[in-house]
Design a protein around this motif. Structure first.
Motif, short mmCIF file in Angstrom:
data_model
loop_
_atom_site.label_atom_id
_atom_site.label_comp_id
_atom_site.label_asym_id
_atom_site.label_seq_id
_atom_site.Cartn_x
_atom_site.Cartn_y
_atom_site.Cartn_z
N LEU A 1 0.81 -1.21 0.00
CA LEU A 1 0.00 0.00 0.00
C LEU A 1 0.85 1.26 0.00
O LEU A 1 1.79 1.41 0.78
CB LEU A 1 -0.91 0.02 1.23
CG LEU A 1 -2.11 -0.91 1.21
CD1 LEU A 1 -2.76 -0.96 2.58
CD2 LEU A 1 -3.13 -0.43 0.18
N ARG A 2 0.48 2.17 -0.89
CA ARG A 2 1.09 3.50 -0.93
C ARG A 2 -0.04 4.50 -1.20
O ARG A 2 -1.02 4.19 -1.88
CB ARG A 2 2.12 3.60 -2.06
CG ARG A 2 3.29 2.65 -1.97
CD ARG A 2 4.24 2.99 -0.82
NE ARG A 2 5.37 2.10 -0.78
CZ ARG A 2 5.41 0.94 -0.15
NH1 ARG A 2 4.33 0.49 0.49
NH2 ARG A 2 6.49 0.19 -0.14
N GLY A 3 0.12 5.68 -0.68
CA GLY A 3 -0.89 6.71 -0.91
C GLY A 3 -0.30 8.09 -0.79
O GLY A 3 0.92 8.26 -0.63
N ARG A 4 -1.17 9.09 -0.86
CA ARG A 4 -0.73 10.47 -0.68
C ARG A 4 -1.90 11.28 -0.11
O ARG A 4 -3.06 10.89 -0.27
CB ARG A 4 -0.24 11.07 -2.00
CG ARG A 4 -1.26 11.11 -3.12
CD ARG A 4 -0.65 11.67 -4.37
NE ARG A 4 -1.66 11.89 -5.40
CZ ARG A 4 -1.46 12.60 -6.52
NH1 ARG A 4 -0.27 13.13 -6.74
NH2 ARG A 4 -2.42 12.76 -7.40
N VAL A 5 -1.57 12.38 0.54
CA VAL A 5 -2.59 13.22 1.16
C VAL A 5 -2.38 14.68 0.75
O VAL A 5 -1.26 15.10 0.43
CB VAL A 5 -2.57 13.11 2.70
CG1 VAL A 5 -3.07 11.76 3.16
CG2 VAL A 5 -1.19 13.40 3.27
N GLN A 6 -3.49 15.42 0.75
CA GLN A 6 -3.43 16.85 0.43
C GLN A 6 -4.51 17.57 1.24
O GLN A 6 -5.62 17.06 1.42
CB GLN A 6 -3.67 17.09 -1.06
CG GLN A 6 -3.59 18.57 -1.44
CD GLN A 6 -4.06 18.82 -2.87
OE1 GLN A 6 -5.14 18.38 -3.25
NE2 GLN A 6 -3.26 19.53 -3.64
N LEU A 7 -4.17 18.77 1.73
CA LEU A 7 -5.13 19.62 2.42
C LEU A 7 -5.31 20.89 1.60
O LEU A 7 -4.34 21.51 1.17
CB LEU A 7 -4.62 19.98 3.82
CG LEU A 7 -5.54 20.84 4.69
CD1 LEU A 7 -6.80 20.06 5.08
CD2 LEU A 7 -4.81 21.32 5.94
N GLU A 8 -6.59 21.27 1.36
CA GLU A 8 -6.85 22.46 0.56
C GLU A 8 -8.09 23.18 1.06
O GLU A 8 -8.99 22.58 1.66
CB GLU A 8 -7.02 22.09 -0.91
CG GLU A 8 -8.20 21.18 -1.18
CD GLU A 8 -8.33 20.78 -2.64
OE1 GLU A 8 -7.89 21.55 -3.51
OE2 GLU A 8 -8.87 19.70 -2.90
N VAL B 1 2.45 8.88 1.62
CA VAL B 1 2.37 8.13 2.87
C VAL B 1 2.55 6.65 2.56
O VAL B 1 2.09 6.16 1.53
CB VAL B 1 1.03 8.34 3.62
CG1 VAL B 1 0.92 9.74 4.16
CG2 VAL B 1 -0.16 8.02 2.75
N THR B 2 3.26 5.95 3.43
CA THR B 2 3.45 4.50 3.28
C THR B 2 3.03 3.83 4.59
O THR B 2 3.03 4.45 5.65
CB THR B 2 4.91 4.15 2.97
OG1 THR B 2 5.75 4.66 4.01
CG2 THR B 2 5.34 4.74 1.64
#
Length: 200
Positions: free
Chosen positions: A158-165, A194-195
């Protein structure tokens, strides 16, 4: 000769002071925005859980809007980046979306002179804008994905990414139109990878 050298140094010093005065506003602008301080993922009770914390520096226009009672909604988004193969998804029993999002609403109550940050039906009150802004985007154990059917080796992939806007679409209509014409209202972090740190 000495007078000439002194005059030269005075000119150089004047130029340096002028340059510093020009660069100060640019430095102030550079600090405005959203920066990720923490972004991590772990498997908790058969779910992929995300924890994040951000540093947010609001431009003056947004600070003024909050003081006027305009609520600001920030959207935290998680996006699964690996694995992405559709054939891979067919191995699992339950269909799921590769993205998840949650909203943080920042509000000011003039009557009590306090700020509130709400996440769904949960809310906390703060005495200052800086305290309230520090709470926006801060979350621990946000469950974004059920991985109860995944074995340990699959979880490690699993791998991902996050963003706040800032979600401009949640602003009152007149402010939405105003936001389209200025960069002060365009506020978002970079995507942060994120991992998975552990499994259970």
């Amino acid at each position: 000769m000495t007078a000439s050298i002194t005059r030269c140094w005075q000119n150089v010093l004047s130029l340096l002071l002028l340059l510093a005065a020009c660069l100060l506003p640019l430095a102030a602008q550079a600090t405005e925005g959203i920066t990720a301080l923490r972004a991590r993922a772990e498997v908790e009770e058969h779910a992929l859980a995300i924890s994040t914390r951000y540093q947010i520096v609001l431009p003056n226009a947004l600070q003024d809007a909050v003081q006027q009672g305009i609520p600001l909604t920030f959207r935290l988004t998680f996006e699964l980046t690996h694995p992405r193969s559709s054939a891979y998804w067919l191995r699992f029993k339950h269909f799921f979306e590769p993205t998840a999002s949650i909203n943080f609403k920042l509000m000011y109550y003039r009557l009590t002179n306090r700020y509130r940050v709400a996440i769904g039906s949960l809310a906390n009150n703060y005495n200052s804008l800086s305290e309230a802004v520090a709470a926006v985007g801060s979350i621990a154990g946000w469950r974004v994905l059920d991985v109860s059917d995944w074995d340990e080796s699959d979880r490690r992939l699993l791998r991902g990414r996050v963003q706040l806007e800032l979600d401009i679409g949640q602003l009152p209509r007149p402010f939405q139109l105003n936001a389209l014409g200025t960069s002060d209202w365009s506020l978002e972090s970079a995507w942060t990878p994120v991992t998975v740190e552990g499994g259970s």
